[in-house]
Design an enzyme around this catalytic site. Structure first.
Site, PDB file in Angstrom:
ATOM      1  N   GLU A 157      10.527 -10.707 -68.967  1.00  0.00           N
ATOM      2  CA  GLU A 157       9.660 -11.881 -69.091  1.00  0.00           C
ATOM      3  C   GLU A 157       8.552 -11.716 -70.127  1.00  0.00           C
ATOM      4  OE1 GLU A 157       8.575 -12.747 -65.010  1.00  0.00           O
ATOM      5  OE2 GLU A 157      10.661 -13.020 -64.431  1.00  0.00           O
ATOM      6  N   ASN A 198      15.013  -9.803 -70.607  1.00  0.00           N
ATOM      7  CA  ASN A 198      15.344 -10.724 -69.519  1.00  0.00           C
ATOM      8  C   ASN A 198      14.191 -11.706 -69.352  1.00  0.00           C
ATOM      9  OD1 ASN A 198      17.033 -11.321 -67.108  1.00  0.00           O
ATOM     10  ND2 ASN A 198      15.266 -10.577 -65.934  1.00  0.00           N
ATOM     11  N   HIS A 234      16.744 -19.349 -62.609  1.00  0.00           N
ATOM     12  CA  HIS A 234      16.136 -19.884 -61.373  1.00  0.00           C
ATOM     13  C   HIS A 234      16.036 -21.389 -61.550  1.00  0.00           C
ATOM     14  CE1 HIS A 234      15.241 -15.962 -59.748  1.00  0.00           C
ATOM     15  NE2 HIS A 234      14.634 -15.611 -60.863  1.00  0.00           N
ATOM     16  N   GLU A 262      19.670 -13.836 -62.403  1.00  0.00           N
ATOM     17  CA  GLU A 262      18.932 -14.071 -61.146  1.00  0.00           C
ATOM     18  C   GLU A 262      19.196 -15.474 -60.606  1.00  0.00           C
ATOM     19  OE1 GLU A 262      14.758 -13.063 -61.622  1.00  0.00           O
ATOM     20  OE2 GLU A 262      15.231 -11.301 -62.838  1.00  0.00           O
ATOM     21  N   ASP A 264      19.643 -18.817 -58.829  1.00  0.00           N
ATOM     22  CA  ASP A 264      19.481 -19.595 -57.599  1.00  0.00           C
ATOM     23  C   ASP A 264      19.180 -21.032 -57.991  1.00  0.00           C
ATOM     24  OD1 ASP A 264      16.686 -19.283 -58.174  1.00  0.00           O
ATOM     25  OD2 ASP A 264      16.539 -17.611 -56.766  1.00  0.00           O
TER      26      ASP A 264
HETATM   27  O1  9MR Z   1      12.396 -11.053 -55.634  1.00  0.00           O
HETATM   28  C1  9MR Z   1      11.201 -10.445 -56.070  1.00  0.00           C
HETATM   29  C2  9MR Z   1      10.163 -10.645 -54.989  1.00  0.00           C
HETATM   30  O2  9MR Z   1      10.503  -9.932 -53.821  1.00  0.00           O
HETATM   31  C3  9MR Z   1       8.819 -10.231 -55.488  1.00  0.00           C
HETATM   32  O3  9MR Z   1       7.851 -10.573 -54.529  1.00  0.00           O
HETATM   33  C4  9MR Z   1       8.529 -10.921 -56.797  1.00  0.00           C
HETATM   34  C5  9MR Z   1       7.186 -10.531 -57.344  1.00  0.00           C
HETATM   35  O4  9MR Z   1       6.994 -11.053 -58.609  1.00  0.00           O
HETATM   36  O5  9MR Z   1       9.543 -10.591 -57.728  1.00  0.00           O
HETATM   37  C6  9MR Z   1      10.741 -11.089 -57.344  1.00  0.00           C
HETATM   38  O6  9MR Z   1      11.725 -10.930 -58.350  1.00  0.00           O
HETATM   39  C7  9MR Z   1      11.448 -11.512 -59.590  1.00  0.00           C
HETATM   40  C8  9MR Z   1      12.157 -10.692 -60.636  1.00  0.00           C
HETATM   41  O7  9MR Z   1      11.762  -9.369 -60.535  1.00  0.00           O
HETATM   42  C9  9MR Z   1      11.867 -11.228 -62.021  1.00  0.00           C
HETATM   43  N1  9MR Z   1      12.161 -12.615 -62.129  1.00  0.00           N
HETATM   44  C10 9MR Z   1      11.620 -13.481 -61.104  1.00  0.00           C
HETATM   45  C11 9MR Z   1      11.957 -12.926 -59.728  1.00  0.00           C
HETATM   46  C12 9MR Z   1      11.416 -13.852 -58.641  1.00  0.00           C
HETATM   47  O8  9MR Z   1      10.031 -13.843 -58.627  1.00  0.00           O
END
Ligand code: 9MR
Length: 471
Positions: A157, A198, A234, A262, A264
């Site tokens: 990101e 990513n 997402h 990722e 959803d």
């Molecule tokens: O799924 C992850 C969640 O458990 C954490 O709380 C969160 C914190 O930022 O990160 C989530 O995963 C993220 C991923 O690492 C990067 N892209 C967005 C995802 C959803 O927030």
């Protein structure tokens, strides 16, 4: 390290064997799986897991039967792996790697450098120490997992939505060059890992994906060993960008792999059946897009089912974002993904829309005309039964009880979308608070798991509100 890893792997195998013997849920579509179908197309189908998921045998059953790639949800991020300067903790990540290895899943390493889940000590460093800290972190982690991860999200990101680079600790200390430096450092530590950038909101063609495209062109021109681009994906229901395929193709045309990392598709709750059909269409589009691009290596969903998805905790009022419902039963999006992969998922009553009929000639009457279809997926000591009740009459059903008799030796252990009483013999399933209404032509899907002592037969007949149903 390897002995420790081996011991962890054996522990996982042992617990998996135990979970297997207690298996409560079998996927409804036993003849197909996402991973088999994807592998048949030279791709993978992945999921994200966090360590606590490993003790949920239902979740694990779906994860291991359907997915052949695993991304640790949190356990390889900086706040876990190097919570204080120079102090590394790979235990949680190792446990997930061992689990993946025990179940023949590959691992996407996620991630090495990210502005979020970054311990405070990194952001507090004097700027002239950030580069060394970043390189040490990357080298140590990528070396630890060398040979065990298929790929790394090296920088996660990096962009703002307007296409400017995020002004995080790394950018502020090193400028845009931190990205090339991070990729080169990771490559030196693990030359065989595929190295990715990513990000989210880069799935379609827009300012952010244009910026990523320009960055990648520039990295390639500098000889930076970047392998691929991760499109997080997402999505919001109905909003898969129409330019997604073209966007994937333009990155692929640069000689890069692309991956949906990722996936959803969040729905404003409560999700209607029309919403679930739209979600099925969205999933189908995404899977088809990946299949249409030779360099698209695979699709990963973020989580296994709605019950473990991050969406409700982050987007208030939204949820139901994955292919599996709160009980890890497949949703229409699962069937759509299977179909997009060229499979067919017969036997999943919850995922095949019923064909409404205006006929009121089936058995029953007085608004009670009904048709019941059920499928039983049995193994040596247990079974999963999915039941669909169609209202074939012309009047709406408002509140219902479905009565049926279990075969001798069957005992219900848990069920969904209805309450079941008693657990053996003649059972009455009574609607849940949210599915008591069945419009004419509408349907409701319910189901349960049961133990059996050798007779896994389905009930011979069903009646709804006292009226016999056709089958
Ligand atoms: O799924 C992850 C969640 O458990 C954490 O709380 C969160 C914190 O930022 O990160 C989530 O995963 C993220 C991923 O690492 C990067 N892209 C967005 C995802 C959803 O927030």
């Amino acid at each position: 390290m390897h002995n420790r890893r081996l011991a962890a792997a054996l522990a996982v195998v042992a617990s998996a064997a135990l979970a297997g013997s207690l298996a409560l849920v079998r996927p409804a579509a036993a003849d197909t799986s996402l991973k088999q179908l994807a592998e048949g197309k030279g791709k993978y189908f992945g999921t994200a897991l966090v360590q606590s998921n490993l003790s949920n045998s239902t979740l694990v059953g779906v994860a291991t039967s359907q997915f052949d790639m695993m991304t640790p949800g949190n356990e390889m991020k900086w706040d876990t792996t190097e919570p204080s300067n120079g102090s590394f903790n790979f235990g949680p990540g190792d446990a997930l790697v061992a689990f993946a290895q025990a179940h023949s899943m590959r691992v996407r390493g996620h991630n090495l450098v990210w502005h979020s889940q970054l311990p405070g000590w990194v952001s507090s460093l004097p700027s002239n120490q950030v580069q060394a800290a970043m390189e040490t972190h990357i080298t140590t982690e990528a070396t630890h997992y060398k040979g065990e991860v298929y790929s790394w999200d090296v920088v996660n990101e990096p962009f703002n939505d307007d296409g400017t680079l995020r002004q995080d600790a790394f950018y502020n200390a090193m400028g845009s060059g931190y990205i090339a430096d991070a990729i080169r450092t990771a490559h030196a530590a693990d030359p065989n890992a595929k190295l990715y950038l990513n990000d989210y909101n880069i799935e379609g063609e827009n300012a952010k994906s244009n910026a990523m495209y320009s960055l990648v062109q520039s990295l390639l021109a500098q000889g930076v060993p970047i392998s691929g681009i991760g499109l997080e994906s997402h999505f919001i229901l109905g909003q898969v960008p129409s330019t997604m395929l073209a966007n994937m193709q333009r990155f692929a045309a640069l000689g890069l792999d692309v991956a949906v990392t990722e996936l959803d598709d969040r729905i404003q709750l409560p999700a209607s059946s029309a919403n679930l059909q739209q979600q099925a269409s969205d999933y189908s589009t995404v899977v088809s897009n990946c299949l249409a691009v030779t360099r698209c290596v695979g699709v990963s969903q973020w989580g296994v089912g709605d019950a473990d998805s991050w969406i409700p905790g982050t987007f208030s009022g939204y949820g139901a974002a994955t292919m599996y419902d709160q009980n890890y039963q497949p949703k229409p999006a699962y069937t759509a993904s299977v179909n997009a992969l060229g499979g067919s998922s017969g036997g999943s009553s919850s995922s095949s829309p019923s064909t409404p009929t205006s006929s009121s000639s089936s058995s029953g009457g007085g608004g009670g005309a009904c048709k019941v279809s059920d499928t039983v997926d049995a193994w040596n000591t247990g079974l999963t039964e999915n039941i669909t009740i169609d209202n074939t009459g012309s009047a709406a059903v408002s509140g219902w009880s479905l009565v049926f008799t279990l075969a001798s030796g069957q005992t219900i252990t848990n069920g969904w979308n209805a309450s079941y009483s008693p657990s053996s013999g003649q059972v009455t399933a009574t609607n849940a608070s949210y599915d008591g209404a069945i419009a004419p032509g509408g349907s409701v899907s319910i189901g349960f798991q049961a133990t059996h002592t050798g007779n896994a037969a389905a009930p011979a007949s069903f009646s709804l509100n006292g009226q016999a149903c056709s089958s």
